[in-house]
Design an enzyme around this catalytic site. Structure first.
Site, PDB file in Angstrom:
ATOM      1  N   HIS A  12       0.830  -1.207   0.000  1.00  0.00           N
ATOM      2  CA  HIS A  12       0.000   0.000   0.000  1.00  0.00           C
ATOM      3  C   HIS A  12       0.866   1.259   0.000  1.00  0.00           C
ATOM      4  O   HIS A  12       1.724   1.414   0.865  1.00  0.00           O
ATOM      5  CB  HIS A  12      -0.866  -0.034   1.265  1.00  0.00           C
ATOM      6  CG  HIS A  12      -1.912   1.016   1.351  1.00  0.00           C
ATOM      7  ND1 HIS A  12      -2.160   1.712   2.507  1.00  0.00           N
ATOM      8  CD2 HIS A  12      -2.808   1.487   0.429  1.00  0.00           C
ATOM      9  CE1 HIS A  12      -3.159   2.556   2.309  1.00  0.00           C
ATOM     10  NE2 HIS A  12      -3.569   2.446   1.066  1.00  0.00           N
ATOM     11  N   GLU A  39       0.482  -0.424  -4.733  1.00  0.00           N
ATOM     12  CA  GLU A  39      -0.652   0.504  -4.915  1.00  0.00           C
ATOM     13  C   GLU A  39      -0.126   1.915  -4.702  1.00  0.00           C
ATOM     14  O   GLU A  39       0.748   2.154  -3.849  1.00  0.00           O
ATOM     15  CB  GLU A  39      -1.736   0.186  -3.884  1.00  0.00           C
ATOM     16  CG  GLU A  39      -3.006   0.996  -4.027  1.00  0.00           C
ATOM     17  CD  GLU A  39      -3.093   2.254  -3.171  1.00  0.00           C
ATOM     18  OE1 GLU A  39      -4.104   2.967  -3.264  1.00  0.00           O
ATOM     19  OE2 GLU A  39      -2.137   2.552  -2.407  1.00  0.00           O
ATOM     20  N   HIS A  54      -1.738  11.176  -1.919  1.00  0.00           N
ATOM     21  CA  HIS A  54      -3.007  10.686  -1.377  1.00  0.00           C
ATOM     22  C   HIS A  54      -3.984  11.820  -1.102  1.00  0.00           C
ATOM     23  O   HIS A  54      -5.131  11.802  -1.540  1.00  0.00           O
ATOM     24  CB  HIS A  54      -2.747   9.890  -0.096  1.00  0.00           C
ATOM     25  CG  HIS A  54      -4.002   9.364   0.533  1.00  0.00           C
ATOM     26  ND1 HIS A  54      -4.786  10.108   1.400  1.00  0.00           N
ATOM     27  CD2 HIS A  54      -4.636   8.172   0.397  1.00  0.00           C
ATOM     28  CE1 HIS A  54      -5.829   9.395   1.770  1.00  0.00           C
ATOM     29  NE2 HIS A  54      -5.764   8.214   1.186  1.00  0.00           N
ATOM     30  N   GLU A 121      -4.380   3.891  -8.057  1.00  0.00           N
ATOM     31  CA  GLU A 121      -5.656   4.395  -7.545  1.00  0.00           C
ATOM     32  C   GLU A 121      -5.822   5.827  -8.036  1.00  0.00           C
ATOM     33  O   GLU A 121      -5.046   6.719  -7.664  1.00  0.00           O
ATOM     34  CB  GLU A 121      -5.739   4.349  -6.022  1.00  0.00           C
ATOM     35  CG  GLU A 121      -7.130   4.809  -5.590  1.00  0.00           C
ATOM     36  CD  GLU A 121      -7.304   5.077  -4.111  1.00  0.00           C
ATOM     37  OE1 GLU A 121      -6.517   4.577  -3.287  1.00  0.00           O
ATOM     38  OE2 GLU A 121      -8.249   5.825  -3.798  1.00  0.00           O
TER      39      GLU A 121
HETATM   40  O1  G3P Z   1      -6.501   1.541  -3.073  1.00  0.00           O
HETATM   41  C1  G3P Z   1      -6.820   1.034  -1.821  1.00  0.00           C
HETATM   42  C2  G3P Z   1      -6.641   2.042  -0.723  1.00  0.00           C
HETATM   43  O2  G3P Z   1      -5.476   2.770  -0.936  1.00  0.00           O
HETATM   44  C3  G3P Z   1      -7.812   2.965  -0.615  1.00  0.00           C
HETATM   45  O3  G3P Z   1      -7.761   3.849   0.463  1.00  0.00           O
HETATM   46  O4  G3P Z   1      -7.393   6.087   1.412  1.00  0.00           O
HETATM   47  O5  G3P Z   1      -5.568   4.411   1.465  1.00  0.00           O
HETATM   48  O6  G3P Z   1      -6.214   5.494  -0.671  1.00  0.00           O
HETATM   49  P1  G3P Z   1      -6.685   5.002   0.671  1.00  0.00           P
HETATM   50 MG    MG Z   2      -4.963   4.449  -2.111  1.00  0.00          MG
END
Ligand code: G3P
Ligand code: MG
Length: 252
Positions: A12, A39, A54, A121
């Site tokens: 992540h 990700e 983010h 994302e």
């Molecule tokens: O893509 C999965 C996850 O990253 C979604 O939540 O807020 O961490 O971008 P966030």
């Molecule tokens: Mg994310």
């Protein structure tokens, strides 16, 4: 997409919390723990350059407040030339001081050169969702042209996914969900998605079966404890996004 080309384990934001999120340093650290899929969150600069971040604002993960330049704190209100000068590492720790914000192109080259897989994302600045989906998809298609495995595009924003679908229908898409709204499956199918990427607590035998029966893969975010991971593996889900690159060995 009949064959699923992606690894089960996905780091992540590069390496979770062990390095400054969404930086090349984080990708390198995640890779040092054996991860081959990452990700990251991508939005647009004011001059249309997709870059990794983010939040909608710069304050948490850059030194924007100490800089004389940007008057606004909204990431998407600055041109890439300004954003590229920011320090996106010092907020995390001194070891990462000076780490820059990467463009999507920077990260694409890193992934392609090393044979890594990417989940982009699409995290639009509010108000430009559809356009962000279009631009990110167009650039991703260009960067990964001829590559064996395209990036997986995902978003909580249906508008962004629609933009991506309109621009580059062949790129695989995943619908991100933090709750299971009534039409979740219909929405994913309508958007031509290959996967649903859920808050992990939403998967149970019934929802996994519904996704799989519809031809969709079942992925989860953000899974940071062993009990939750074991449950998702037992349910037969297809992908796990984790911060804990130090806890989960991706081959396991
Ligand atoms: O893509 C999965 C996850 O990253 C979604 O939540 O807020 O961490 O971008 P966030
Ligand atoms: Mg994310």
């Amino acid at each position: 997409m009949t064959d699923w080309p992606y690894p089960r384990w996905i780091a992540h934001r590069g390496a979770g919390k062990l390095a400054p999120e969404n930086t090349l340093a984080a990708f390198r650290l995640g890779a040092s723990h054996g991860y081959r899929m990452f990700e990251c969150d991508v939005k647009l600069s004011s001059d249309g350059v997709p870059f990794l971040m983010h939040d909608s604002t710069l304050a948490r993960t850059t030194n924007s407040r100490q800089q004389p330049g940007p008057a606004s704190d909204i990431g998407g209100e600055h041109p890439w030339g300004v954003l590229a000068q920011l320090d996106a590492g010092s907020w995390h720790s001194r070891a990462f001081a000076g780490e820059p914000l990467p463009s999507l192109e920077n990260i694409a080259r890193h992934c392609l050169r090393n044979g890594y897989f990417l989940n982009i994302e699409i995290k639009p600045t509010p108000g430009v969702e559809h356009h962000t989906g279009e631009v990110v998809a167009r650039q991703a298609a260009r960067l990964w042209q001829g590559a064996p495995t395209p990036p997986l595009l995902s978003s909580f924003s249906e508008d962004a996914l629609r933009g991506a679908q309109a621009m580059e229908p062949a790129l695989p898409r995943g619908l991100l969900l933090d709750t299971l709204r009534p039409a979740w499956l219909a929405s994913a199918l309508d958007l031509g998605c290959v996967a649903v990427v859920c808050n992990y607590a939403l998967w149970d035998h019934s929802t996994v079966t519904q996704a799989h029966d519809a031809g969709l893969r079942a992925l989860s975010y953000t899974v940071n404890d062993e009990w939750a991971a074991q449950r998702l593996l037992a349910l037969g889900t297809d992908g796990i996004i984790t911060d804990r690159v130090d806890l989960f060995a991706p081959q396991a």
